[in-house]
Each structure stands twice: as structure tokens, then as C-alpha cells.
Design an enzyme around this catalytic site. Structure first.
Site, short mmCIF file in Angstrom:
data_model
loop_
_atom_site.label_atom_id
_atom_site.label_comp_id
_atom_site.label_asym_id
_atom_site.label_seq_id
_atom_site.Cartn_x
_atom_site.Cartn_y
_atom_site.Cartn_z
N HIS A 1 10.63 -4.94 1.58
CA HIS A 1 11.92 -4.53 1.01
C HIS A 1 13.09 -5.24 1.70
O HIS A 1 14.21 -4.72 1.70
CB HIS A 1 12.12 -3.01 1.13
CG HIS A 1 11.12 -2.21 0.35
ND1 HIS A 1 9.87 -1.95 0.83
CD2 HIS A 1 11.19 -1.65 -0.87
CE1 HIS A 1 9.20 -1.23 -0.07
NE2 HIS A 1 9.98 -1.03 -1.11
N GLU B 1 6.21 -6.35 -13.38
CA GLU B 1 7.30 -7.32 -13.34
C GLU B 1 7.06 -8.49 -14.30
O GLU B 1 8.01 -8.99 -14.93
CB GLU B 1 7.50 -7.82 -11.91
CG GLU B 1 8.15 -6.81 -10.98
CD GLU B 1 7.19 -5.74 -10.48
OE1 GLU B 1 7.66 -4.72 -9.94
OE2 GLU B 1 5.96 -5.93 -10.63
#
Length: 325
Positions: free
Chosen positions: A130, A60
Site C-alpha cells: 500500500h 483490476e
């Protein structure tokens, strides 16, 4: 007009943007031919080529470092972080580079063409890695814009605005609504103003404020309250940074009451910023304390998601408590 779910509206916005300018690039983990884990970028590689919609390594920080560089030389970079929970390795690139690029160069350079797309929020049994809603971490950072749409119509218009805005934009998509939220969306290009709240339902007794997927909970709670004779004004904040103080304050001056609901934990959440600001703006108009209906100060649980989730029943209880204060 065409019927689209939220995912299709996002894909349609990306398609329009990439057709409009050949220097719009979309990229992220598995976003190429695979179309991303939620298929938001499906068909874009086939249509525009592997050099315009492509996969990145699973890093990322690297995705955002590359995106900053791409945007700094004049391209429109649309970077996807696969889940909002995974954005933290890129935190330094976003808050120290993206947000400050224009400022530290004295406006000689900027990364205004940068848009960061990421799905956020719970309600899908995703567990603690998540399901998070990290908007407040970034709202503390001048130089960014933060947008959180609630339905397909808003998603398409806001994303097109975000991609071509002159500032870096964090575009947070409510994954719980990707396929659940369906509506009529214009097929042509259109934009919606960033930084402008939307009055979803007018009312006179109490203001209920939310953003993203939580607007649905506010609307359901307002419907329950209406059965008790309580007329709720429901507002979608739409943009977290900048946020529309005047629209919210005007509503609270009318109703005298405010309930704010967010998915994120209560401590340090953006609801706290709203509450503090509206207390300053509307103190003499308030009939009851400003209420916050938020997630708990724990990691997002898998087995107890139903108890943790900030649902319409919790918002309804807060409305009732405010009205009977």
C-alpha cells in the site's frame, strides 16, 4: 474560493465533470454508495445514480478492460484502481490496449476519454502493498499521459483536464496528502495544462525537482538550505508523461546544479530519465553531477518506513553535497 483538502478537490472535480456531461462515468472497487476506500467518490451515486457512479468486481484487469470498451464508444470513463500497488493485474490492458488503441486502429478508434485514478506512495504506514510509486513502469509506454498533483488546487484543475483530454491519462494521487494537504480552491470549473511543469519557488543556486507528494519534501529542504544561504529553485514536474524538458533545462542552465527526488526506488526510476535528458541538454552548464534522492531498491518496509522514506533531510543533504562538490 473554498477551502478543500486534496480528496475534496478530487471529488469536486468529478462532480463538475459528471454534471457537465451525462456520459461521464466513475467506477471501481467500492466506489459506489460507499464512496471508495478514501471516500473520493462520496455522494456521486446519490447525485447521479447507480448507473453513473458504481461498484465493480474486485478484478483490476476487468475494470480496465471495461473502461477501454466504454471509452472506445465515446464515453468518458473514470476508472479507480483502489491502490497503485494493485494496478499491476491491469498492466496489460493499460500498456497494450489503452496506450495503443489509437495507433493500431490508424486513428479510426481511440480511448481518449479514459482516465485512470489511483492513489500512490508511502508515508502512511501502509507496508509493501500500500505504499509503492509505480509511475516509471508506465512512463515507458508511448500513448499514455501520466499526471501527479501535489495539492488540492493542482488536483482539481489537472483532473478536469485529464478527464476531457483526448488521450488516456493515468492520474496518480498522493494518498499521504489526501487529508493533510489543504488549500484555497476555486469552486467553479477550471483546468490546468498537462505536460507543463510548475516553478514553485524561484532561485539562483541550485534546482530541486520533484513531483506529487515529494514536492513538499523539496520545499522543506529548500527552506533548510536557505538558512545556509543557498537559494534553491524548486520545480514541480506535475506531468511525468509528457514531461516539461524545457522548463527544467532552462532552470539548470541558470543554476548549474540539479537534485531530483522521487519516492520510488532509484534503479529505473523516472529520476534517471530526467537526469539523462538534462545531462544531454545542459552538460556544459553543470557545476556538479546531477543527484538523485530516491527510495531504496527494496520492497517498501513497514517497520523501517521512517528510515526508507525519502524525506526532506535526505534532500537537504543532497543539496549541500551538490553545492560543495
Amino acid at each position: 474560493m473554498a477551502k478543500m483538502n486534496l480528496l475534496q478537490a478530487i471529488n469536486n472535480a468529478l462532480d463538475i465533470a459528471m454534471a457537465k456531461h451525462d456520459n461521464v462515468y466513475s467506477f471501481g472497487e467500492d466506489t459506489g454508495a460507499f464512496g471508495g476506500v478514501f471516500r473520493a467518490t462520496s455522494g456521486l451515486t446519490e447525485k447521479y445514480g447507480r448507473h453513473r457512479n458504481f461498484n465493480t468486481p474486485l478484478v483490476e484487469q476487468g475494470i480496465l478492460g471495461f473502461a477501454n470498451g466504454l471509452a472506445s464508444q465515446g464515453s468518458y470513463a473514470v476508472a479507480e484502481i483502489q491502490f497503485g500497488d494493485y494496478i499491476f493485474p491491469a498492466f496489460d490492458q493499460i500498456v497494450n490496449e489503452s496506450a495503443k488503441f489509437r495507433y493500431r486502429s490508424g486513428n479510426e478508434f481511440n480511448v481518449g476519454g479514459l482516465t485512470i485514478r489511483t492513489p500512490y506512495g508511502g508515508g502512511i504506514a501502509g507496508g509493501h502493498y500500500h505504499s509503492q510509486s509505480p509511475e516509471a513502469y508506465f512512463a515507458h509506454t508511448p500513448g499514455l499521459k501520466i499526471v501527479m498533483p501535489r495539492n488540492p488546487y493542482m488536483a482539481k484543475g489537472l483532473l478536469l483536464s485529464a478527464i476531457f483530454d483526448k488521450n488516456p491519462v493515468l492520474f496518480m494521487e498522493p494518498k499521504r496528502l489526501y487529508r493533510a494537504s489543504v488549500g484555497e480552491v476555486p469552486e467553479e470549473e477550471y483546468t490546468l495544462e498537462l505536460g507543463k511543469a510548475d516553478v514553485v519557488k524561484e532561485g539562483k543556486d541550485i534546482t530541486v525537482l520533484a513531483w506529487g507528494a515529494q514536492v513538499e519534501m523539496a520545499e522543506k529542504a529548500a527552506e533548510m538550505a536557505a538558512e545556509d544561504g543557498i537559494d534553491c529553485e524548486v520545480i514541480d514536474l506535475v506531468s511525468i508523461l509528457p514531461w516539461d524538458v524545457e522548463t527544467v533545462a532552462e532552470s539548470v542552465r541558470k543554476t548549474g546544479r540539479l537534485v531530483i527526488t522521487q519516492e520510488a526506488p532509484i534503479t529505473g526510476g523516472f529520476a534517471s530519465e530526467v537526469a539523462a535528458t538534462i545531462q544531454d541538454e545542459c552538460f556544459l552548464y553543470l557545476e556538479s553531477p546531477i543527484a538523485r534522492v530516491c527510495g531504496l531498491d527494496t520492497p517498501y518496509p513497514l517497520s523501517h518506513e521512517k528510515e526508507y522514506f525519502t524525506d526532506h533531510l535526505k534532500v537537504y543533504e543532497a543539496i549541500k553535497a551538490s553545492m560543495t562538490y
